[in-house]
Design an enzyme around this catalytic site. Sequence first.
Site, PDB file in Angstrom:
ATOM      1  N   ASP B  10      70.802 -57.336 -19.626  1.00  0.00           N
ATOM      2  CA  ASP B  10      70.358 -58.726 -19.452  1.00  0.00           C
ATOM      3  C   ASP B  10      68.927 -58.700 -18.937  1.00  0.00           C
ATOM      4  O   ASP B  10      68.466 -57.694 -18.391  1.00  0.00           O
ATOM      5  CB  ASP B  10      71.265 -59.442 -18.440  1.00  0.00           C
ATOM      6  CG  ASP B  10      70.918 -60.924 -18.294  1.00  0.00           C
ATOM      7  OD1 ASP B  10      70.362 -61.505 -19.249  1.00  0.00           O
ATOM      8  OD2 ASP B  10      71.180 -61.508 -17.228  1.00  0.00           O
ATOM      9  N   SER B  11      68.255 -59.823 -19.085  1.00  0.00           N
ATOM     10  CA  SER B  11      66.917 -59.928 -18.506  1.00  0.00           C
ATOM     11  C   SER B  11      67.006 -59.962 -16.979  1.00  0.00           C
ATOM     12  O   SER B  11      66.071 -59.604 -16.291  1.00  0.00           O
ATOM     13  CB  SER B  11      66.228 -61.196 -19.003  1.00  0.00           C
ATOM     14  OG  SER B  11      66.947 -62.329 -18.565  1.00  0.00           O
ATOM     15  N   CYS B  73      72.862 -61.600 -22.692  1.00  0.00           N
ATOM     16  CA  CYS B  73      71.650 -62.395 -22.485  1.00  0.00           C
ATOM     17  C   CYS B  73      71.414 -63.180 -23.762  1.00  0.00           C
ATOM     18  O   CYS B  73      71.385 -62.618 -24.861  1.00  0.00           O
ATOM     19  CB  CYS B  73      70.488 -61.430 -22.218  1.00  0.00           C
ATOM     20  SG  CYS B  73      68.850 -62.194 -22.223  1.00  0.00           S
ATOM     21  N   GLU B 152      69.834 -68.919  -9.047  1.00  0.00           N
ATOM     22  CA  GLU B 152      69.131 -67.762  -8.488  1.00  0.00           C
ATOM     23  C   GLU B 152      68.766 -67.952  -7.025  1.00  0.00           C
ATOM     24  O   GLU B 152      68.621 -66.986  -6.289  1.00  0.00           O
ATOM     25  CB  GLU B 152      67.867 -67.476  -9.304  1.00  0.00           C
ATOM     26  CG  GLU B 152      68.220 -66.940 -10.684  1.00  0.00           C
ATOM     27  CD  GLU B 152      67.088 -66.157 -11.311  1.00  0.00           C
ATOM     28  OE1 GLU B 152      65.931 -66.366 -10.912  1.00  0.00           O
ATOM     29  OE2 GLU B 152      67.365 -65.344 -12.198  1.00  0.00           O
ATOM     30  N   CYS B 184      74.225 -69.995 -21.455  1.00  0.00           N
ATOM     31  CA  CYS B 184      73.388 -69.144 -20.602  1.00  0.00           C
ATOM     32  C   CYS B 184      74.347 -68.467 -19.642  1.00  0.00           C
ATOM     33  O   CYS B 184      75.234 -69.112 -19.074  1.00  0.00           O
ATOM     34  CB  CYS B 184      72.358 -69.978 -19.849  1.00  0.00           C
ATOM     35  SG  CYS B 184      71.462 -69.051 -18.578  1.00  0.00           S
ATOM     36  N   HIS B 186      74.069 -67.550 -16.746  1.00  0.00           N
ATOM     37  CA  HIS B 186      74.040 -68.011 -15.355  1.00  0.00           C
ATOM     38  C   HIS B 186      74.982 -69.199 -15.097  1.00  0.00           C
ATOM     39  O   HIS B 186      75.409 -69.436 -13.976  1.00  0.00           O
ATOM     40  CB  HIS B 186      72.635 -68.484 -14.974  1.00  0.00           C
ATOM     41  CG  HIS B 186      71.635 -67.393 -14.769  1.00  0.00           C
ATOM     42  ND1 HIS B 186      71.071 -66.717 -15.821  1.00  0.00           N
ATOM     43  CD2 HIS B 186      71.092 -66.852 -13.643  1.00  0.00           C
ATOM     44  CE1 HIS B 186      70.209 -65.808 -15.346  1.00  0.00           C
ATOM     45  NE2 HIS B 186      70.213 -65.874 -14.039  1.00  0.00           N
TER      46      HIS B 186
END
Lengths: 273, 273
Positions: B10-11, B73, B152, B184, B186
Amino acid sequence: MNKQPIGLLDSGVGGLTVVKEAMRQLPHEQLIFIGDQARLPYGPRPVAQVQQFTWELTQFLLQKHIKMLVFACNTATAEALQVIKPKLDIPVIGVILPGSRAAIKATKTGRIGVIGTEGTIKSGAYARTIQRKNKHIKVVSVAAPKFVPLVESNEYESTVAKKVVAETLRPFKKHQVDTLVMGCTHYPLLRPIIQNVMGDNVTLIDSGAETVSEVSTLLDYFEIANDDQNYHPKHEFYTTGSGQMFDEIANDWLELTDIHAQEVDLKKALQLT
Amino acid sequence: MNKQPIGLLDSGVGGLTVVKEAMRQLPHEQLIFIGDQARLPYGPRPVAQVQQFTWELTQFLLQKHIKMLVFACNTATAEALQVIKPKLDIPVIGVILPGSRAAIKATKTGRIGVIGTEGTIKSGAYARTIQRKNKHIKVVSVAAPKFVPLVESNEYESTVAKKVVAETLRPFKKHQVDTLVMGCTHYPLLRPIIQNVMGDNVTLIDSGAETVSEVSTLLDYFEIANDDQNYHPKHEFYTTGSGQMFDEIANDWLELTDIHAQEVDLKKALQLT
Protein backbone atom coordinates in the site's frame (compact mmCIF):
# COMPACT_ATOMS: atom_id res chain seq x y z
CA MET A 1 -13.31 -10.15 -24.15
CA ASN A 2 -14.41 -13.73 -24.71
CA LYS A 3 -17.90 -14.71 -25.84
CA GLN A 4 -17.50 -18.45 -25.37
CA PRO A 5 -20.12 -19.89 -23.03
CA ILE A 6 -19.79 -21.05 -19.43
CA GLY A 7 -20.83 -24.67 -18.88
CA LEU A 8 -22.77 -25.81 -15.81
CA LEU A 9 -23.68 -29.38 -14.89
CA ASP A 10 -25.92 -30.95 -12.29
CA SER A 11 -27.47 -34.32 -11.58
CA GLY A 12 -30.87 -32.62 -11.96
CA VAL A 13 -32.55 -29.24 -11.95
CA GLY A 14 -31.19 -27.98 -8.61
CA GLY A 15 -28.25 -26.41 -10.40
CA LEU A 16 -30.69 -24.00 -12.04
CA THR A 17 -30.53 -21.92 -8.84
CA VAL A 18 -26.88 -21.35 -9.82
CA VAL A 19 -27.98 -20.50 -13.37
CA LYS A 20 -30.45 -17.95 -12.03
CA GLU A 21 -27.75 -16.29 -9.94
CA ALA A 22 -25.35 -16.32 -12.90
CA MET A 23 -27.95 -14.60 -15.08
CA ARG A 24 -28.26 -11.91 -12.43
CA GLN A 25 -24.57 -11.36 -11.65
CA LEU A 26 -23.16 -12.01 -15.13
CA PRO A 27 -25.82 -10.80 -17.57
CA HIS A 28 -23.44 -10.77 -20.57
CA GLU A 29 -22.26 -14.36 -20.23
CA GLN A 30 -23.81 -17.15 -22.28
CA LEU A 31 -24.64 -20.22 -20.15
CA ILE A 32 -24.99 -23.84 -21.21
CA PHE A 33 -26.58 -26.10 -18.61
CA ILE A 34 -27.00 -29.84 -18.60
CA GLY A 35 -28.99 -31.81 -16.00
CA ASP A 36 -28.64 -35.59 -15.82
CA GLN A 37 -32.29 -36.25 -14.87
CA ALA A 38 -32.20 -39.70 -16.45
CA ARG A 39 -29.69 -40.90 -13.87
CA LEU A 40 -30.71 -38.78 -10.87
CA PRO A 41 -30.05 -38.97 -7.95
CA TYR A 42 -26.24 -39.11 -7.79
CA GLY A 43 -26.10 -39.16 -3.98
CA PRO A 44 -26.47 -42.90 -3.34
CA ARG A 45 -24.29 -44.01 -6.31
CA PRO A 46 -20.75 -45.42 -5.99
CA VAL A 47 -18.02 -42.80 -6.30
CA ALA A 48 -16.61 -44.31 -9.51
CA GLN A 49 -20.02 -44.07 -11.15
CA VAL A 50 -20.50 -40.44 -10.13
CA GLN A 51 -17.07 -39.71 -11.58
CA GLN A 52 -17.97 -41.48 -14.84
CA PHE A 53 -21.32 -39.69 -15.21
CA THR A 54 -19.79 -36.32 -14.39
CA TRP A 55 -17.02 -36.97 -16.90
CA GLU A 56 -19.64 -37.66 -19.58
CA LEU A 57 -21.48 -34.40 -18.81
CA THR A 58 -18.12 -32.63 -18.91
CA GLN A 59 -17.31 -34.10 -22.33
CA PHE A 60 -20.71 -32.99 -23.61
CA LEU A 61 -20.13 -29.43 -22.45
CA LEU A 62 -16.58 -29.34 -23.84
CA GLN A 63 -18.10 -30.01 -27.28
CA LYS A 64 -19.89 -26.69 -26.86
CA HIS A 65 -16.52 -24.90 -26.58
CA ILE A 66 -17.08 -23.65 -23.05
CA LYS A 67 -14.45 -21.37 -21.49
CA MET A 68 -15.17 -22.42 -17.90
CA LEU A 69 -16.92 -25.34 -16.20
CA VAL A 70 -19.04 -25.19 -13.04
CA PHE A 71 -20.07 -28.27 -11.08
CA ALA A 72 -23.43 -26.90 -9.87
CA CYS A 73 -23.96 -30.06 -7.82
CA ASN A 74 -22.64 -30.94 -4.40
CA THR A 75 -22.24 -34.66 -5.05
CA ALA A 76 -20.31 -34.13 -8.27
CA THR A 77 -18.15 -31.54 -6.51
CA ALA A 78 -17.40 -33.77 -3.53
CA GLU A 79 -16.62 -36.87 -5.57
CA ALA A 80 -15.44 -35.88 -9.05
CA LEU A 81 -13.96 -32.36 -9.06
CA GLN A 82 -10.45 -33.30 -7.96
CA VAL A 83 -10.29 -36.07 -10.56
CA ILE A 84 -11.58 -34.07 -13.50
CA LYS A 85 -10.01 -30.65 -12.85
CA PRO A 86 -6.41 -31.68 -13.69
CA LYS A 87 -7.55 -33.16 -17.00
CA LEU A 88 -8.95 -29.93 -18.42
CA ASP A 89 -7.30 -26.84 -19.87
CA ILE A 90 -10.14 -24.53 -18.75
CA PRO A 91 -10.95 -23.39 -15.19
CA VAL A 92 -13.25 -25.81 -13.32
CA ILE A 93 -14.94 -25.00 -10.02
CA GLY A 94 -17.43 -26.59 -7.65
CA VAL A 95 -19.86 -25.37 -5.01
CA ILE A 96 -18.30 -26.58 -1.75
CA LEU A 97 -15.28 -24.28 -1.43
CA PRO A 98 -17.22 -21.08 -2.23
CA GLY A 99 -19.93 -21.99 0.29
CA SER A 100 -17.38 -22.88 2.95
CA ARG A 101 -15.40 -19.71 2.42
CA ALA A 102 -18.50 -17.53 2.61
CA ALA A 103 -19.54 -19.22 5.86
CA ILE A 104 -16.13 -18.64 7.43
CA LYS A 105 -16.32 -15.01 6.37
CA ALA A 106 -19.83 -14.57 7.77
CA THR A 107 -19.57 -16.24 11.16
CA LYS A 108 -18.85 -14.12 14.18
CA THR A 109 -19.32 -16.77 16.87
CA GLY A 110 -17.36 -19.47 15.03
CA ARG A 111 -20.36 -21.83 15.00
CA ILE A 112 -21.52 -22.83 11.53
CA GLY A 113 -24.40 -25.11 10.58
CA VAL A 114 -24.52 -27.11 7.34
CA ILE A 115 -27.53 -28.77 5.75
CA GLY A 116 -27.31 -31.02 2.72
CA THR A 117 -28.47 -34.29 1.25
CA GLU A 118 -27.56 -37.45 3.15
CA GLY A 119 -24.75 -38.09 0.66
CA THR A 120 -23.22 -34.64 1.09
CA ILE A 121 -23.45 -34.70 4.87
CA LYS A 122 -22.08 -38.26 5.03
CA SER A 123 -19.11 -37.23 2.86
CA GLY A 124 -18.25 -34.58 5.46
CA ALA A 125 -16.98 -32.34 2.67
CA TYR A 126 -18.21 -29.05 4.15
CA ALA A 127 -17.04 -29.72 7.69
CA ARG A 128 -13.65 -30.89 6.42
CA THR A 129 -13.21 -27.90 4.12
CA ILE A 130 -14.23 -25.38 6.78
CA GLN A 131 -12.09 -26.88 9.51
CA ARG A 132 -9.09 -27.29 7.24
CA LYS A 133 -9.20 -23.52 6.92
CA ASN A 134 -9.89 -22.83 10.57
CA LYS A 135 -9.91 -25.67 13.05
CA HIS A 136 -11.42 -23.53 15.79
CA ILE A 137 -14.74 -23.27 13.99
CA LYS A 138 -17.42 -25.65 15.22
CA VAL A 139 -19.44 -27.19 12.38
CA VAL A 140 -22.82 -28.79 13.03
CA SER A 141 -24.00 -30.87 10.05
CA VAL A 142 -27.57 -32.05 9.61
CA ALA A 143 -28.92 -34.10 6.70
CA ALA A 144 -32.15 -32.77 5.20
CA PRO A 145 -33.25 -35.68 2.98
CA LYS A 146 -36.83 -34.44 2.74
CA PHE A 147 -36.00 -31.02 1.29
CA VAL A 148 -35.23 -32.07 -2.30
CA PRO A 149 -38.48 -34.03 -2.73
CA LEU A 150 -40.42 -31.04 -1.36
CA VAL A 151 -38.82 -28.80 -3.92
CA GLU A 152 -39.09 -31.26 -6.79
CA SER A 153 -42.79 -31.77 -6.15
CA ASN A 154 -43.31 -28.03 -6.23
CA GLU A 155 -44.42 -27.95 -2.58
CA TYR A 156 -41.72 -25.61 -1.41
CA GLU A 157 -44.15 -22.97 -0.20
CA SER A 158 -46.67 -25.33 1.40
CA THR A 159 -47.56 -25.76 5.06
CA VAL A 160 -46.12 -29.25 4.80
CA ALA A 161 -42.82 -27.65 3.84
CA LYS A 162 -42.95 -25.38 6.87
CA LYS A 163 -43.50 -28.35 9.17
CA VAL A 164 -40.76 -30.46 7.58
CA VAL A 165 -38.24 -27.62 7.65
CA ALA A 166 -38.98 -26.81 11.30
CA GLU A 167 -38.55 -30.47 12.30
CA THR A 168 -35.39 -30.97 10.27
CA LEU A 169 -33.68 -27.86 11.62
CA ARG A 170 -34.58 -28.54 15.25
CA PRO A 171 -31.09 -29.95 16.10
CA PHE A 172 -29.65 -26.48 15.52
CA LYS A 173 -31.64 -25.04 18.43
CA LYS A 174 -29.17 -26.23 21.04
CA HIS A 175 -26.05 -25.47 18.99
CA GLN A 176 -26.77 -21.79 18.39
CA VAL A 177 -25.04 -21.44 15.04
CA ASP A 178 -24.95 -17.90 13.62
CA THR A 179 -24.42 -19.05 10.01
CA LEU A 180 -26.12 -21.82 8.03
CA VAL A 181 -24.78 -23.20 4.75
CA MET A 182 -27.49 -24.36 2.35
CA GLY A 183 -25.30 -27.18 1.01
CA CYS A 184 -27.55 -28.28 -1.83
CA THR A 185 -28.49 -26.29 -4.88
CA HIS A 186 -32.18 -27.09 -4.36
CA TYR A 187 -32.42 -25.41 -0.96
CA PRO A 188 -32.52 -21.72 -1.91
CA LEU A 189 -36.12 -22.36 -3.03
CA LEU A 190 -36.92 -23.02 0.63
CA ARG A 191 -34.99 -19.97 1.81
CA PRO A 192 -37.88 -17.93 3.27
CA ILE A 193 -39.04 -20.87 5.37
CA ILE A 194 -35.51 -21.77 6.47
CA GLN A 195 -34.82 -18.15 7.45
CA ASN A 196 -38.05 -18.01 9.40
CA VAL A 197 -37.22 -21.16 11.36
CA MET A 198 -33.59 -20.20 12.03
CA GLY A 199 -34.39 -16.60 12.95
CA ASP A 200 -33.20 -13.32 11.47
CA ASN A 201 -29.89 -13.40 13.31
CA VAL A 202 -28.67 -16.42 11.38
CA THR A 203 -26.90 -15.69 8.07
CA LEU A 204 -27.93 -18.12 5.33
CA ILE A 205 -25.20 -19.00 2.83
CA ASP A 206 -26.35 -19.85 -0.68
CA SER A 207 -23.49 -21.98 -2.02
CA GLY A 208 -24.71 -21.49 -5.57
CA ALA A 209 -24.71 -17.70 -5.35
CA GLU A 210 -21.25 -17.78 -3.79
CA THR A 211 -20.06 -20.05 -6.58
CA VAL A 212 -21.15 -17.48 -9.14
CA SER A 213 -19.03 -14.89 -7.33
CA GLU A 214 -16.12 -17.27 -7.72
CA VAL A 215 -16.90 -17.73 -11.41
CA SER A 216 -16.84 -13.96 -11.73
CA THR A 217 -13.49 -13.78 -9.91
CA LEU A 218 -11.90 -16.34 -12.20
CA LEU A 219 -13.37 -14.80 -15.37
CA ASP A 220 -11.72 -11.54 -14.37
CA TYR A 221 -8.52 -13.14 -13.19
CA PHE A 222 -8.01 -15.07 -16.41
CA GLU A 223 -9.31 -12.13 -18.45
CA ILE A 224 -11.94 -14.24 -20.20
CA ALA A 225 -15.06 -12.30 -19.15
CA ASN A 226 -17.36 -11.08 -21.89
CA ASP A 227 -17.48 -7.33 -21.42
CA ASP A 228 -19.60 -6.59 -24.49
CA GLN A 229 -22.51 -4.74 -22.92
CA ASN A 230 -24.62 -5.09 -26.03
CA TYR A 231 -24.41 -8.86 -26.08
CA HIS A 232 -27.66 -10.59 -25.17
CA PRO A 233 -26.66 -14.20 -24.71
CA LYS A 234 -28.98 -17.02 -25.68
CA HIS A 235 -28.62 -19.65 -23.00
CA GLU A 236 -28.90 -23.35 -23.80
CA PHE A 237 -30.44 -26.03 -21.60
CA TYR A 238 -30.04 -29.77 -22.00
CA THR A 239 -31.42 -32.72 -20.06
CA THR A 240 -30.85 -36.44 -20.30
CA GLY A 241 -34.46 -36.87 -19.12
CA SER A 242 -37.79 -35.38 -20.20
CA GLY A 243 -37.51 -31.96 -21.78
CA GLN A 244 -41.11 -31.14 -21.03
CA MET A 245 -40.73 -31.87 -17.32
CA PHE A 246 -37.49 -29.88 -17.23
CA ASP A 247 -39.17 -26.86 -18.85
CA GLU A 248 -42.09 -26.88 -16.43
CA ILE A 249 -39.89 -26.95 -13.37
CA ALA A 250 -37.28 -24.57 -14.77
CA ASN A 251 -39.72 -21.91 -15.92
CA ASP A 252 -41.66 -22.11 -12.67
CA TRP A 253 -38.61 -21.94 -10.40
CA LEU A 254 -36.71 -19.35 -12.34
CA GLU A 255 -39.75 -17.21 -13.08
CA LEU A 256 -38.92 -17.45 -16.76
CA THR A 257 -41.09 -18.47 -19.67
CA ASP A 258 -38.62 -19.12 -22.43
CA ILE A 259 -36.62 -22.13 -21.28
CA HIS A 260 -36.86 -24.98 -23.76
CA ALA A 261 -34.51 -27.78 -22.84
CA GLN A 262 -33.23 -30.11 -25.52
CA GLU A 263 -33.25 -33.81 -24.72
CA VAL A 264 -29.83 -35.39 -25.05
CA ASP A 265 -28.77 -38.98 -25.59
CA LEU A 266 -25.33 -38.72 -24.00
CA LYS A 267 -23.95 -41.93 -25.52
CA LYS A 268 -24.88 -40.80 -28.99
CA ALA A 269 -23.70 -37.24 -28.45
CA LEU A 270 -20.30 -38.35 -27.19
CA GLN A 271 -19.71 -40.82 -30.02
CA LEU A 272 -20.07 -37.99 -32.47
CA THR A 273 -16.89 -36.31 -31.24
CA MET B 1 -0.08 -27.03 1.19
CA ASN B 2 2.21 -24.05 0.75
CA LYS B 3 3.67 -22.04 3.63
CA GLN B 4 5.12 -19.24 1.55
CA PRO B 5 3.81 -15.82 2.58
CA ILE B 6 1.28 -13.58 0.86
CA GLY B 7 2.61 -10.10 0.04
CA LEU B 8 0.52 -6.94 0.43
CA LEU B 9 1.49 -3.43 -0.56
CA ASP B 10 0.00 0.00 0.00
CA SER B 11 1.06 3.60 -0.29
CA GLY B 12 0.51 3.88 3.46
CA VAL B 13 -1.18 2.19 6.39
CA GLY B 14 -4.71 2.02 4.90
CA GLY B 15 -3.92 -1.42 3.49
CA LEU B 16 -3.73 -2.70 7.07
CA THR B 17 -7.54 -2.96 7.00
CA VAL B 18 -6.95 -5.64 4.36
CA VAL B 19 -4.33 -7.26 6.58
CA LYS B 20 -6.79 -7.35 9.47
CA GLU B 21 -9.40 -9.07 7.33
CA ALA B 22 -6.80 -11.52 6.00
CA MET B 23 -5.80 -12.43 9.56
CA ARG B 24 -9.44 -13.18 10.30
CA GLN B 25 -10.36 -15.11 7.15
CA LEU B 26 -7.01 -16.81 6.54
CA PRO B 27 -5.54 -17.44 9.99
CA HIS B 28 -2.93 -19.93 8.74
CA GLU B 29 -1.42 -17.70 6.09
CA GLN B 30 1.74 -15.68 6.74
CA LEU B 31 1.44 -12.07 5.59
CA ILE B 32 4.16 -9.63 4.60
CA PHE B 33 3.04 -6.02 4.33
CA ILE B 34 4.90 -2.99 3.06
CA GLY B 35 3.63 0.58 3.25
CA ASP B 36 5.37 3.32 1.28
CA GLN B 37 4.85 6.06 3.90
CA ALA B 38 7.94 7.93 2.74
CA ARG B 39 6.34 8.66 -0.64
CA LEU B 40 2.67 8.90 0.39
CA PRO B 41 0.24 9.94 -1.01
CA TYR B 42 0.21 8.18 -4.39
CA GLY B 43 -3.06 9.78 -5.51
CA PRO B 44 -1.74 13.06 -6.99
CA ARG B 45 1.40 11.51 -8.58
CA PRO B 46 1.87 10.93 -12.34
CA VAL B 47 0.84 7.46 -13.49
CA ALA B 48 4.38 6.51 -14.52
CA GLN B 49 5.65 7.32 -11.05
CA VAL B 50 2.94 5.30 -9.32
CA GLN B 51 3.87 2.39 -11.60
CA GLN B 52 7.57 2.77 -10.75
CA PHE B 53 6.97 2.97 -6.98
CA THR B 54 4.58 0.03 -7.06
CA TRP B 55 7.09 -1.97 -9.08
CA GLU B 56 9.74 -1.28 -6.42
CA LEU B 57 7.43 -2.44 -3.63
CA THR B 58 6.65 -5.52 -5.73
CA GLN B 59 10.35 -6.30 -6.17
CA PHE B 60 10.88 -5.96 -2.43
CA LEU B 61 8.08 -8.42 -1.69
CA LEU B 62 9.28 -10.87 -4.35
CA GLN B 63 12.58 -11.08 -2.45
CA LYS B 64 10.55 -12.50 0.43
CA HIS B 65 9.42 -15.41 -1.77
CA ILE B 66 5.74 -14.55 -1.67
CA LYS B 67 3.28 -16.92 -3.37
CA MET B 68 0.69 -14.21 -4.15
CA LEU B 69 0.65 -10.42 -4.31
CA VAL B 70 -2.16 -8.10 -3.23
CA PHE B 71 -2.32 -4.43 -4.19
CA ALA B 72 -4.08 -3.26 -1.02
CA CYS B 73 -4.27 0.26 -2.45
CA ASN B 74 -6.80 1.73 -4.85
CA THR B 75 -4.36 4.04 -6.64
CA ALA B 76 -1.82 1.26 -7.25
CA THR B 77 -4.62 -1.00 -8.45
CA ALA B 78 -6.06 1.59 -10.83
CA GLU B 79 -2.73 2.64 -12.29
CA ALA B 80 -0.21 -0.20 -12.00
CA LEU B 81 -1.97 -3.58 -11.76
CA GLN B 82 -2.42 -4.19 -15.48
CA VAL B 83 1.21 -3.30 -16.15
CA ILE B 84 2.75 -5.42 -13.40
CA LYS B 85 0.49 -8.50 -13.44
CA PRO B 86 1.77 -9.91 -16.77
CA LYS B 87 5.38 -9.62 -15.59
CA LEU B 88 4.97 -11.96 -12.61
CA ASP B 89 4.70 -15.72 -12.31
CA ILE B 90 2.53 -15.52 -9.17
CA PRO B 91 -1.13 -14.45 -8.89
CA VAL B 92 -1.56 -10.68 -8.44
CA ILE B 93 -4.84 -9.01 -7.48
CA GLY B 94 -6.11 -5.56 -6.64
CA VAL B 95 -9.02 -4.11 -4.69
CA ILE B 96 -11.22 -2.60 -7.42
CA LEU B 97 -12.62 -5.69 -9.12
CA PRO B 98 -13.57 -7.46 -5.85
CA GLY B 99 -15.30 -4.34 -4.55
CA SER B 100 -17.14 -3.81 -7.84
CA ARG B 101 -18.25 -7.41 -8.04
CA ALA B 102 -19.54 -7.39 -4.46
CA ALA B 103 -21.51 -4.21 -5.13
CA ILE B 104 -23.14 -5.69 -8.24
CA LYS B 105 -24.02 -8.78 -6.22
CA ALA B 106 -25.49 -6.74 -3.36
CA THR B 107 -27.58 -4.15 -5.18
CA LYS B 108 -31.26 -4.81 -5.68
CA THR B 109 -32.25 -1.44 -7.11
CA GLY B 110 -29.29 -1.18 -9.50
CA ARG B 111 -28.12 2.08 -7.90
CA ILE B 112 -24.62 1.94 -6.44
CA GLY B 113 -22.68 4.68 -4.71
CA VAL B 114 -18.88 4.85 -4.62
CA ILE B 115 -16.71 6.93 -2.32
CA GLY B 116 -12.96 7.21 -2.71
CA THR B 117 -10.04 9.60 -2.74
CA GLU B 118 -10.09 12.32 -5.37
CA GLY B 119 -7.61 10.32 -7.45
CA THR B 120 -9.69 7.17 -7.38
CA ILE B 121 -12.94 8.95 -8.18
CA LYS B 122 -11.28 10.97 -10.95
CA SER B 123 -9.89 7.78 -12.51
CA GLY B 124 -13.47 6.48 -12.77
CA ALA B 125 -12.17 2.97 -12.18
CA TYR B 126 -15.10 1.75 -10.08
CA ALA B 127 -17.83 3.19 -12.30
CA ARG B 128 -16.10 1.82 -15.40
CA THR B 129 -15.61 -1.63 -13.91
CA ILE B 130 -19.18 -1.87 -12.61
CA GLN B 131 -20.77 -0.64 -15.83
CA ARG B 132 -18.57 -2.82 -18.01
CA LYS B 133 -20.19 -5.73 -16.20
CA ASN B 134 -23.70 -4.33 -16.25
CA LYS B 135 -24.41 -1.14 -18.11
CA HIS B 136 -27.88 -0.79 -16.58
CA ILE B 137 -26.47 -0.09 -13.14
CA LYS B 138 -26.37 3.57 -12.16
CA VAL B 139 -23.16 4.53 -10.36
CA VAL B 140 -22.94 7.71 -8.29
CA SER B 141 -19.34 8.57 -7.39
CA VAL B 142 -18.39 11.06 -4.70
CA ALA B 143 -14.87 12.03 -3.69
CA ALA B 144 -14.26 12.03 0.06
CA PRO B 145 -10.89 13.80 0.33
CA LYS B 146 -11.32 14.58 4.02
CA PHE B 147 -11.78 10.97 5.17
CA VAL B 148 -8.14 9.83 4.97
CA PRO B 149 -6.80 12.75 7.03
CA LEU B 150 -9.51 12.08 9.63
CA VAL B 151 -8.40 8.48 9.89
CA GLU B 152 -4.68 9.23 9.81
CA SER B 153 -5.00 11.77 12.60
CA ASN B 154 -6.80 9.18 14.71
CA GLU B 155 -10.00 11.24 14.74
CA TYR B 156 -12.17 8.61 13.14
CA GLU B 157 -14.58 8.40 16.07
CA SER B 158 -14.78 12.13 16.81
CA THR B 159 -17.75 14.48 16.46
CA VAL B 160 -15.78 16.26 13.75
CA ALA B 161 -15.71 12.97 11.85
CA LYS B 162 -19.49 12.65 12.16
CA LYS B 163 -19.97 16.12 10.77
CA VAL B 164 -17.53 15.65 7.89
CA VAL B 165 -19.00 12.29 6.93
CA ALA B 166 -22.55 13.61 6.97
CA GLU B 167 -21.58 16.56 4.77
CA THR B 168 -19.56 14.46 2.34
CA LEU B 169 -22.27 11.86 1.87
CA ARG B 170 -25.08 14.40 1.41
CA PRO B 171 -25.09 14.05 -2.43
CA PHE B 172 -26.31 10.47 -2.03
CA LYS B 173 -29.56 11.65 -0.43
CA LYS B 174 -31.20 12.42 -3.74
CA HIS B 175 -29.80 9.39 -5.59
CA GLN B 176 -31.14 6.73 -3.22
CA VAL B 177 -28.40 4.16 -3.71
CA ASP B 178 -28.93 0.85 -1.89
CA THR B 179 -25.23 -0.09 -1.92
CA LEU B 180 -22.14 1.99 -1.14
CA VAL B 181 -18.60 0.95 -2.05
CA MET B 182 -15.97 2.15 0.41
CA GLY B 183 -13.38 2.59 -2.33
CA CYS B 184 -10.39 3.33 -0.15
CA THR B 185 -8.76 0.99 2.31
CA HIS B 186 -8.83 3.66 5.01
CA TYR B 187 -12.61 4.00 5.07
CA PRO B 188 -13.65 0.88 7.01
CA LEU B 189 -12.39 2.67 10.11
CA LEU B 190 -15.23 5.15 9.59
CA ARG B 191 -17.75 2.41 8.92
CA PRO B 192 -20.06 2.95 11.93
CA ILE B 193 -20.41 6.65 11.12
CA ILE B 194 -20.89 6.02 7.40
CA GLN B 195 -23.55 3.38 8.11
CA ASN B 196 -25.33 5.72 10.47
CA VAL B 197 -25.43 8.52 7.88
CA MET B 198 -26.47 6.26 4.98
CA GLY B 199 -29.07 4.35 7.01
CA ASP B 200 -29.43 0.66 7.77
CA ASN B 201 -30.96 -0.14 4.40
CA VAL B 202 -27.76 0.66 2.53
CA THR B 203 -25.25 -2.18 2.18
CA LEU B 204 -21.67 -1.03 2.72
CA ILE B 205 -19.05 -2.81 0.62
CA ASP B 206 -15.59 -3.12 2.16
CA SER B 207 -13.35 -3.53 -0.87
CA GLY B 208 -10.54 -4.81 1.31
CA ALA B 209 -12.63 -7.56 2.89
CA GLU B 210 -13.89 -8.57 -0.53
CA THR B 211 -10.33 -8.67 -1.82
CA VAL B 212 -9.42 -11.15 0.88
CA SER B 213 -12.27 -13.40 -0.29
CA GLU B 214 -10.70 -13.24 -3.74
CA VAL B 215 -7.28 -14.08 -2.30
CA SER B 216 -8.90 -17.08 -0.65
CA THR B 217 -10.54 -18.12 -3.93
CA LEU B 218 -7.25 -17.98 -5.82
CA LEU B 219 -5.30 -19.76 -3.06
CA ASP B 220 -7.78 -22.60 -3.33
CA TYR B 221 -7.97 -22.50 -7.10
CA PHE B 222 -4.21 -22.70 -7.53
CA GLU B 223 -3.94 -25.12 -4.60
CA ILE B 224 -1.40 -22.98 -2.79
CA ALA B 225 -3.32 -22.39 0.46
CA ASN B 226 -1.57 -23.34 3.69
CA ASP B 227 -3.87 -25.88 5.28
CA ASP B 228 -1.60 -26.70 8.22
CA GLN B 229 -3.91 -25.94 11.12
CA ASN B 230 -1.07 -25.94 13.61
CA TYR B 231 0.86 -23.24 11.82
CA HIS B 232 0.92 -19.93 13.66
CA PRO B 233 2.32 -17.52 11.12
CA LYS B 234 4.56 -14.66 12.15
CA HIS B 235 3.56 -11.71 10.01
CA GLU B 236 6.11 -9.14 8.86
CA PHE B 237 5.55 -5.41 8.46
CA TYR B 238 7.78 -2.97 6.60
CA THR B 239 7.57 0.75 6.04
CA THR B 240 9.64 3.15 3.99
CA GLY B 241 8.79 5.80 6.60
CA SER B 242 8.96 5.90 10.39
CA GLY B 243 8.63 2.50 12.05
CA GLN B 244 7.53 4.04 15.32
CA MET B 245 4.70 5.98 13.71
CA PHE B 246 3.65 2.91 11.76
CA ASP B 247 3.52 0.80 14.92
CA GLU B 248 1.42 3.32 16.81
CA ILE B 249 -1.19 3.56 14.08
CA ALA B 250 -1.13 -0.12 13.21
CA ASN B 251 -1.50 -1.41 16.77
CA ASP B 252 -4.23 1.11 17.52
CA TRP B 253 -6.23 0.44 14.37
CA LEU B 254 -5.86 -3.31 14.34
CA GLU B 255 -6.34 -3.68 18.08
CA LEU B 256 -3.02 -5.48 18.25
CA THR B 257 -0.01 -4.88 20.43
CA ASP B 258 2.74 -6.81 18.73
CA ILE B 259 3.27 -5.08 15.42
CA HIS B 260 6.84 -3.89 15.01
CA ALA B 261 7.45 -2.58 11.54
CA GLN B 262 10.94 -2.62 10.12
CA GLU B 263 12.12 0.49 8.33
CA VAL B 264 13.23 -0.18 4.78
CA ASP B 265 15.51 1.74 2.45
CA LEU B 266 14.04 0.50 -0.82
CA LYS B 267 16.97 1.57 -3.00
CA LYS B 268 19.40 -0.31 -0.79
CA ALA B 269 17.14 -3.33 -0.43
CA LEU B 270 16.66 -3.68 -4.17
CA GLN B 271 20.35 -3.33 -5.01
CA LEU B 272 21.05 -6.34 -2.85
CA THR B 273 19.18 -8.70 -5.16
